[in-house]
Design a protein around this motif. Structure first.
Motif, PDB file in Angstrom:
ATOM      1  N   ARG A 210       9.420  -0.988   1.315  1.00 45.06           N
ATOM      2  CA  ARG A 210       8.747  -1.297   0.050  1.00 45.06           C
ATOM      3  C   ARG A 210       9.644  -2.165  -0.831  1.00 45.06           C
ATOM      4  O   ARG A 210       9.192  -3.169  -1.409  1.00 45.06           O
ATOM      5  CB  ARG A 210       8.391   0.005  -0.691  1.00 45.06           C
ATOM      6  N   GLN A 211      10.916  -1.795  -0.916  1.00 48.92           N
ATOM      7  CA  GLN A 211      11.842  -2.538  -1.771  1.00 48.92           C
ATOM      8  C   GLN A 211      12.033  -3.981  -1.284  1.00 48.92           C
ATOM      9  O   GLN A 211      12.162  -4.897  -2.086  1.00 48.92           O
ATOM     10  CB  GLN A 211      13.190  -1.812  -1.816  1.00 48.92           C
ATOM     11  N   LEU A 213       9.727  -5.750   0.491  1.00 48.18           N
ATOM     12  CA  LEU A 213       8.468  -6.469   0.280  1.00 48.18           C
ATOM     13  C   LEU A 213       8.251  -6.822  -1.188  1.00 48.18           C
ATOM     14  O   LEU A 213       7.634  -7.843  -1.509  1.00 48.18           O
ATOM     15  CB  LEU A 213       7.295  -5.641   0.805  1.00 48.18           C
ATOM     16  N   GLU A 214       8.754  -5.976  -2.076  1.00 53.19           N
ATOM     17  CA  GLU A 214       8.576  -6.223  -3.508  1.00 53.19           C
ATOM     18  C   GLU A 214       9.679  -7.106  -4.084  1.00 53.19           C
ATOM     19  O   GLU A 214       9.625  -7.468  -5.266  1.00 53.19           O
ATOM     20  CB  GLU A 214       8.523  -4.905  -4.274  1.00 53.19           C
ATOM     21  N   ASP A 275       2.955 -12.173   3.146  1.00 53.28           N
ATOM     22  CA  ASP A 275       3.182 -10.849   2.565  1.00 53.28           C
ATOM     23  C   ASP A 275       4.669 -10.503   2.506  1.00 53.28           C
ATOM     24  O   ASP A 275       5.061  -9.562   1.812  1.00 53.28           O
ATOM     25  CB  ASP A 275       2.438  -9.772   3.367  1.00 53.28           C
ATOM     26  N   ALA A 336       5.000  -1.303   6.984  1.00 54.65           N
ATOM     27  CA  ALA A 336       4.669  -2.389   6.061  1.00 54.65           C
ATOM     28  C   ALA A 336       3.162  -2.558   5.916  1.00 54.65           C
ATOM     29  O   ALA A 336       2.641  -2.678   4.797  1.00 54.65           O
ATOM     30  CB  ALA A 336       5.312  -3.688   6.536  1.00 54.65           C
ATOM     31  N   LEU A 339       1.614   0.286   3.850  1.00 51.97           N
ATOM     32  CA  LEU A 339       1.930   0.141   2.426  1.00 51.97           C
ATOM     33  C   LEU A 339       1.052  -0.930   1.775  1.00 51.97           C
ATOM     34  O   LEU A 339       0.554  -0.728   0.667  1.00 51.97           O
ATOM     35  CB  LEU A 339       3.415  -0.218   2.250  1.00 51.97           C
ATOM     36  N   LEU A 340       0.855  -2.010   2.488  1.00 49.50           N
ATOM     37  CA  LEU A 340      -0.003  -3.088   1.981  1.00 49.50           C
ATOM     38  C   LEU A 340      -1.455  -2.646   1.910  1.00 49.50           C
ATOM     39  O   LEU A 340      -2.139  -2.886   0.909  1.00 49.50           O
ATOM     40  CB  LEU A 340       0.142  -4.332   2.876  1.00 49.50           C
ATOM     41  N   ILE A 345       2.264  -1.791  -2.596  1.00 53.03           N
ATOM     42  CA  ILE A 345       3.223  -2.865  -2.820  1.00 53.03           C
ATOM     43  C   ILE A 345       2.824  -3.667  -4.043  1.00 53.03           C
ATOM     44  O   ILE A 345       1.703  -4.169  -4.145  1.00 53.03           O
ATOM     45  CB  ILE A 345       3.313  -3.804  -1.593  1.00 53.03           C
ATOM     46  N   LYS A 346       3.737  -3.762  -4.997  1.00 52.18           N
ATOM     47  CA  LYS A 346       3.484  -4.558  -6.193  1.00 52.18           C
ATOM     48  C   LYS A 346       3.595  -6.041  -5.844  1.00 52.18           C
ATOM     49  O   LYS A 346       4.633  -6.484  -5.366  1.00 52.18           O
ATOM     50  CB  LYS A 346       4.476  -4.204  -7.310  1.00 52.18           C
ATOM     51  N   LYS A 347       2.540  -6.764  -6.073  1.00 56.73           N
ATOM     52  CA  LYS A 347       2.538  -8.204  -5.757  1.00 56.73           C
ATOM     53  C   LYS A 347       3.330  -9.006  -6.773  1.00 56.73           C
ATOM     54  O   LYS A 347       3.387  -8.683  -7.928  1.00 56.73           O
ATOM     55  CB  LYS A 347       1.085  -8.715  -5.699  1.00 56.73           C
TER      56      LYS A 347
END
Length: 347
Positions: A210-211, A213-214, A275, A336, A339-340, A345-347
């Protein structure tokens, strides 16, 4: 996998946890009657929602008991009539604590509380969720893969969480040896657990995805880990639960070769396209990480892992239990994508 039926009841402790909910999912799919503990029954609907994401639509074979690892209350009721216990619940790593005993004592006392209740209720076997942290820490100059014969050196400078897992597992084996009676014990020792997230409660390994991806992680520390899919961890719990040869044995749960954090980042970049646009592409030097940890105490656990050899062998589980894990890459991508899909996940 041997099919069972609803005449056998299995207790899963800490039912809202990432590994635990996947164990419940597997058990229900295979026809077992499942009872699970929660520190608060207010989380029942949360557990059911996660199971729905996993494909469960009927909860006729699922029940809940309120029980806390730090108290004796309700544990005798929780284990009553159970053939097996999967003791998955454990104190999670706290970023802020005054003394390591805040992790160690609850972990040790909780394991002993569950084992004593299980013995008194004539449970056949307890499968304890331990960790690679009870095997692969505190070993200097290691060059060969860790196996179930290895134990973490608690007298070395290791993080309190790994120390707590080691002491708790040691206490479990001592209990079985000295006062366990007919109670059987097996342990599952997972490496970094990835795989499909079913809700907001998921593992620390998944948090790193998560970290990334964000964009919260800007550069990758020089840390390596083996990984395993949570669905395979759940499978291994069930195999260790029913397989005669699993009695009295430890099983490392690892899918294969150790990957650096940069390796993980590259997998995300290659497989997820746009992503993964915020995923870091460079490593940070160890000395910069050490300086950063002086300012940010939450990084101290990471600093302890810098440059550590982390290769772990799961040959035993594969040979003894015919366990067949999927690849680390597929487990990472499953994390991943889930989470998406769940909008976490914050975009």
């Amino acid at each position: 996998m041997i099919n069972s039926n609803s005449t056998q009841t299995v207790l899963v402790t800490g039912g809202s946890g990432f590994i635990a909910v996947h164990c419940i999912l597997k058990l229900l799919q295979q026809g077992y009657t499942v009872r699970t503990t929660l520190r608060s029954l207010n989380r029942q609907s949360e557990v059911k929602d996660m199971l729905k994401v996993g494909g469960i639509n009927s909860f006729d074979n699922l029940s809940f008991v309120e029980a806390n690892l730090s108290e004796d209350k309700n544990w005798s009721e929780a284990v009553d009539g159970c053939e097996y216990v999967l003791h998955v619940a454990s104190p999670t790593p706290a970023i802020k604590f005054k003394h390591e005993d805040e992790l160690i004592i609850p972990a040790k006392d909780g394991v002993l509380r569950v084992l004593k209740a299980s013995k008194d209720a004539n449970v056949k076997r307890v499968v304890l969720t331990s960790a690679f942290g009870a095997i692969g820490m505190g070993h200097k100059n290691r060059t060969t893969p860790y196996t179930e014969k290895d134990w973490t050196d608690i007298n070395s400078d290791i993080p309190p969480y790994q120390k707590s897992k080691t002491i708790a597992e040691r206490a479990a084996w001592d209990f079985i040896k000295n006062e366990g009676g007919n109670l059987e014990l097996s342990t599952v020792n997972p490496v970094g657990v990835m795989g499909p997230v079913l809700g907001t409660d998921y593992s620390h390994s998944n948090q790193s995805i998560r970290q990334m991806l964000e964009g919260e992680i800007k550069v990758c520390p020089k840390i390596s880990s083996c990984y395993v899919d949570v669905r395979d961890v759940a499978d291994l719990h069930l195999l260790a639960m029913i397989h005669p040869e699993a009695k009295g044995e430890r099983f490392l749960a690892s899918s294969g070769e150790a990957l650096s954090m940069l390796d993980v980042a590259k997998i995300l970049k290659r497989r997820l396209g746009d992503d993964a646009k915020k995923v870091p592409t460079k490593e940070v030097s160890n000395w910069l990480m050490q300086i950063a940890a002086l300012r940010k105490p939450s990084l101290k656990m990471l600093v302890a892992l810098l440059g550590q050899y982390m290769q772990a062998s799961s040959d035993k589980a594969k040979k003894v239990l015919n366990w067949k894990p999927i690849s680390a890459e597929d487990a990472i991508i499953a994390t991943a994508e889930s989470l998406l899909k769940l909008g976490l996940i914050k975009k």
